[in-house]
Design an enzyme around this catalytic site. Sequence first.
Site, mmCIF file in Angstrom:
data_model
loop_
_atom_site.group_PDB
_atom_site.id
_atom_site.type_symbol
_atom_site.label_atom_id
_atom_site.label_comp_id
_atom_site.label_asym_id
_atom_site.label_seq_id
_atom_site.Cartn_x
_atom_site.Cartn_y
_atom_site.Cartn_z
ATOM 1 N N CYS A 48 26.940 56.893 23.327
ATOM 2 C CA CYS A 48 27.486 55.718 22.634
ATOM 3 C C CYS A 48 28.319 56.140 21.423
ATOM 4 O O CYS A 48 27.918 57.008 20.649
ATOM 5 C CB CYS A 48 26.338 54.810 22.203
ATOM 6 S SG CYS A 48 26.910 53.297 21.422
ATOM 7 N N CYS A 52 24.569 54.173 14.784
ATOM 8 C CA CYS A 52 23.299 53.568 14.337
ATOM 9 C C CYS A 52 22.280 54.675 14.073
ATOM 10 O O CYS A 52 21.918 55.417 15.001
ATOM 11 C CB CYS A 52 22.781 52.611 15.399
ATOM 12 S SG CYS A 52 24.088 51.514 16.026
ATOM 13 N N CYS A 55 19.226 55.624 16.405
ATOM 14 C CA CYS A 55 19.344 55.540 17.864
ATOM 15 C C CYS A 55 19.486 56.880 18.568
ATOM 16 O O CYS A 55 20.343 57.708 18.216
ATOM 17 C CB CYS A 55 20.510 54.644 18.245
ATOM 18 S SG CYS A 55 20.532 54.275 20.016
ATOM 19 N N CYS A 92 14.639 43.121 30.964
ATOM 20 C CA CYS A 92 15.668 43.291 29.936
ATOM 21 C C CYS A 92 16.447 44.574 30.217
ATOM 22 O O CYS A 92 15.843 45.631 30.416
ATOM 23 C CB CYS A 92 15.016 43.426 28.555
ATOM 24 S SG CYS A 92 13.788 42.162 28.227
ATOM 25 N N CYS A 124 17.419 39.298 30.533
ATOM 26 C CA CYS A 124 18.003 39.476 29.202
ATOM 27 C C CYS A 124 18.840 40.749 29.253
ATOM 28 O O CYS A 124 18.433 41.722 29.902
ATOM 29 C CB CYS A 124 16.875 39.625 28.176
ATOM 30 S SG CYS A 124 17.483 39.885 26.493
ATOM 31 N N CYS A 184 18.256 36.338 21.540
ATOM 32 C CA CYS A 184 17.134 37.208 21.176
ATOM 33 C C CYS A 184 17.656 38.085 20.045
ATOM 34 O O CYS A 184 18.530 38.923 20.260
ATOM 35 C CB CYS A 184 16.730 38.052 22.378
ATOM 36 S SG CYS A 184 15.499 39.303 21.974
ATOM 37 N N ARG A 256 8.256 38.891 19.150
ATOM 38 C CA ARG A 256 7.914 39.985 20.072
ATOM 39 C C ARG A 256 7.511 41.249 19.324
ATOM 40 O O ARG A 256 8.269 41.743 18.478
ATOM 41 C CB ARG A 256 9.126 40.274 20.979
ATOM 42 C CG ARG A 256 9.568 39.030 21.762
ATOM 43 C CD ARG A 256 10.695 39.332 22.743
ATOM 44 N NE ARG A 256 11.243 38.120 23.323
ATOM 45 C CZ ARG A 256 10.781 37.514 24.426
ATOM 46 N NH1 ARG A 256 9.750 38.025 25.075
ATOM 47 N NH2 ARG A 256 11.358 36.410 24.880
HETATM 48 N N1 SAM Z 1 24.241 49.097 22.340
HETATM 49 C C1 SAM Z 1 23.769 47.793 22.217
HETATM 50 C C2 SAM Z 1 23.591 47.348 20.785
HETATM 51 O O1 SAM Z 1 23.299 48.179 19.934
HETATM 52 O O2 SAM Z 1 23.711 46.151 20.523
HETATM 53 C C3 SAM Z 1 22.463 47.555 22.959
HETATM 54 C C4 SAM Z 1 21.389 48.644 23.045
HETATM 55 S S1 SAM Z 1 20.538 48.995 21.529
HETATM 56 C C5 SAM Z 1 19.641 50.465 21.935
HETATM 57 C C6 SAM Z 1 19.362 47.680 21.356
HETATM 58 C C7 SAM Z 1 18.486 47.631 20.138
HETATM 59 O O3 SAM Z 1 17.432 48.571 20.248
HETATM 60 C C8 SAM Z 1 19.099 47.970 18.804
HETATM 61 O O4 SAM Z 1 19.800 46.893 18.251
HETATM 62 C C9 SAM Z 1 17.893 48.297 17.958
HETATM 63 O O5 SAM Z 1 17.450 47.140 17.276
HETATM 64 C C10 SAM Z 1 16.863 48.763 18.980
HETATM 65 N N2 SAM Z 1 16.538 50.192 18.810
HETATM 66 C C11 SAM Z 1 17.341 51.222 19.133
HETATM 67 N N3 SAM Z 1 16.769 52.402 18.826
HETATM 68 C C12 SAM Z 1 15.565 52.114 18.278
HETATM 69 C C13 SAM Z 1 14.517 52.929 17.737
HETATM 70 N N4 SAM Z 1 14.596 54.243 17.703
HETATM 71 N N5 SAM Z 1 13.416 52.307 17.260
HETATM 72 C C14 SAM Z 1 13.332 50.953 17.308
HETATM 73 N N6 SAM Z 1 14.297 50.128 17.806
HETATM 74 C C15 SAM Z 1 15.409 50.710 18.269
HETATM 75 FE FE1 SF4 Z 2 24.968 52.527 20.563
HETATM 76 FE FE2 SF4 Z 2 22.375 52.873 20.042
HETATM 77 FE FE3 SF4 Z 2 23.930 51.650 18.278
HETATM 78 FE FE4 SF4 Z 2 23.346 50.386 20.583
HETATM 79 S S1 SF4 Z 2 21.904 50.946 18.972
HETATM 80 S S2 SF4 Z 2 25.338 50.550 19.580
HETATM 81 S S3 SF4 Z 2 23.230 52.172 21.960
HETATM 82 S S4 SF4 Z 2 24.108 53.820 18.939
#
Ligand code: SAM
Ligand code: SF4
Length: 314
Positions: A48, A52, A55, A92, A124, A184, A256
Amino acid sequence: MQTLADFRAVYDLPLPDLLFRAAQAHRQFHDPADIQRCVLLSVKTGGCPEDCGYCAQSARFKSGVEATPLMSLDEVRDKATRAKELGATRFCMGTAWREVKNGPQFDQVLDMVRTVRGLDMEACVTLGMLSGDQAERLAEAGLTAYNHNLDTSREHYPNIISTRTYDDRLRTISQVQKAGISVCCGGIIGMGETEDDRLKLLVELANLGTPPESVPINCLVPIAGTPLEDAVPVDSVELVRLIATARIAFPKARVRLSAGRDRMSRELQILAFIAGANSVFFGDKLLTAPNPSNEADASLFRAMGLPEPCVSLT
Ligand code: SAM
Ligand code: SF4
Ligand code: DTB
């Protein structure tokens, strides 16, 4: 409840009062024995472009997660069928995308949504940013809900993510609402934020035109190689207070207990359900990170005297 002061007054109640008020709000709109089981599937993992800081799937960090292509429809159908057989009522799907692009991949995701709905489960998806048109196409495919988290307060957000803004997130949420898809939206705690930052996130949610139907509270799953790998774990009582406050603020929503259960004791999870959480992710994997095993969850539900999920189909 609309302002930080309103939320803080509830959050700071003596714990027995807070839990009692949360239980009252919970019973007004829900059967407290109804804890929804959802199964997560990463249909496009890793690589990606976003940054973030929590992530595993950002291409900017060395988390060891390999980028994979979009999963086939057959594979999604198999996983969703199995999830249903194991007692999940919501399926989901997530993609490691910054945003949705029109084309064959989006068409394939629309087919995934139709397939899950055809199995009579809630569907979802979380695909990143969306246009109004794309939201409408998802609605036509029968999508139940779109997950798009605000993650934290507006103030703390830039400490975690620099490649998009809080307002970008709010814009997508508004497109989803306009298309008539249920929202959500929640966040992650344990990213170095204050308790006020967590409450400010709830204030943002309360001030959306329509409050979200689903509020995921994730505890950070620390991922080696990411900037938050060494974040301090969330205090248990703070988690319970936040869930109870969310339950009181959003009495109709599913609150949740999402990521991070594998580091929680059975007792903490039970307290979270008493505080009003009424959904979990079920199955031993989240998107890339671990989740409690089916056996551990069966034992948790048994201990609570609730119908147990199936553990295996053999
Ligand atoms: N890429 C898309 C986005 O960010 O909107 C969807 C996938 S993203 C992995 C979905 C959500 O997973 C993120 O918004 C975050 O809130 C949650 N998430 C991701 N990594 C996480 C982690 N290490 N611990 C807890 N929640 C996490
Ligand atoms: Fe990409 Fe992870 Fe951020 Fe979603 S949460 S936009 S998968 S870096
Ligand atoms: C949400 O709020 N939590 C889920 C779902 N929405 C997509 C994601 C949790 C991800 C946990 C980290 C991982 O598995 O990589």
